[in-house]
Scaffold this motif. Structure first.
Motif: not given
Length: 267
Positions: A95-98, A115-119, A153-158, A227-230
């Motif tokens: 959920a975070d490309i970092a 990058i595959y998408a922006i949440g 540890h959860a990007p959405y929480g941050l 910014t989400q990445g794989y």
């Protein structure tokens, strides 16, 4: 003439032995390739992808019925730690490309982070009219429990924390916060009533069972981009199916599913 005949016999014997070894090596190589092709692809994926990625894999199986794909969903930070400590994941959707970038720095990737998408994040509730709520409303005494994912540890929480801070209510909601280990658990807490309100992923709020209730889309200017990445990990570098699935994630079919769940596709 006997001496040349002995030499010829010697070299024929050596060639025969070498050919045998080459055939054995070739057979082992082919067997190894076959085993890699038949091994399951193990994917570590951020929980915001739970429904979108399930649908993408279902579509992928229509074109690749023999593909064996296993997905474990969780928080991006914890899965990064697991990969660093040897967890046998072949791909990682963060959920975070970092986090993929960190793995690349450590030499633990077989591909560049993509990058595959922006949440996006939303306010959601199963008991309140979340569509009419704002972040400022969450400071009201009428709201006693607010679920967010664990920011450590959860990007959405941050990003939820950043948005609450930008709205000026972070301090006011401290005693109300309950934390999910990942964004899917956070949504479940709001859904079951463990919290009156949750700040969750738009991709989860769009799932039919949650979409029955409205949501408020949080202004993306209030937090850093999701910014989400794989990546294909070092563990999956010799698995052709891992790279094939990575290619499929760039297809129009996969993009269509991601858009349907509210992800903003990278340009």
């Amino acid at each position: 003439m006997a001496f040349p005949a002995l030499i010829l016999a010697h070299w024929l014997a050596r060639f025969s032995a070498m050919s045998g070894r080459m055939l054995v090596s070739l057979a082992l190589l082919l067997l190894s390739s076959s085993l890699h092709a038949s091994e399951p692809i193990r994917i570590a994926a951020a929980s915001d992808l739970r429904y979108a990625l399930d649908d993408i894999i279902e579509n992928y199986h229509q074109a690749h019925p023999d593909a064996d794909i296993e997905v474990i969903y969780g928080s991006s930070g914890k899965m990064t730690t697991q990969i660093i400590h040897g967890a046998p994941y072949d791909m990682f959707f963060s959920a975070d490309i970092a986090y993929p970038e960190k793995l690349q720095e450590l030499g633990m990737t077989a591909t560049e982070p993509s990058i595959y998408a922006i949440g996006r994040i939303v306010i959601w509730s199963s008991t309140l009219d979340a569509a009419s709520l704002t972040l400022e409303d969450l400071g009201s005494d009428a709201i006693r429990r607010i679920a967010i994912a664990q920011p450590n540890h959860a990007p959405y929480g941050l990003r939820a924390q950043e948005a609450l801070q930008s709205a000026g209510v972070w301090e006011a909601v401290q005693d109300k916060l309950v934390f999910g280990e990942n964004i899917a658990q956070t949504a479940q807490m709001a859904r079951t009533g463990a919290a009156q309100v949750g700040i969750i992923a738009l991709s989860l709020a769009r799932f039919p069972e949650l979409a029955e209730h409205g949501h408020h889309l949080i202004d993306e200017r209030l937090h850093k981009p999701l910014t989400q990445g794989y990546i294909v990990t070092r563990h999956g570098k010799d698995k052709p199916q891992a790279r094939a699935f990575a290619d499929y994630m760039e297809s129009d079919a996969a993009h269509g599913i991601m858009s349907r769940y509210g992800f903003v596709l990278s340009q």
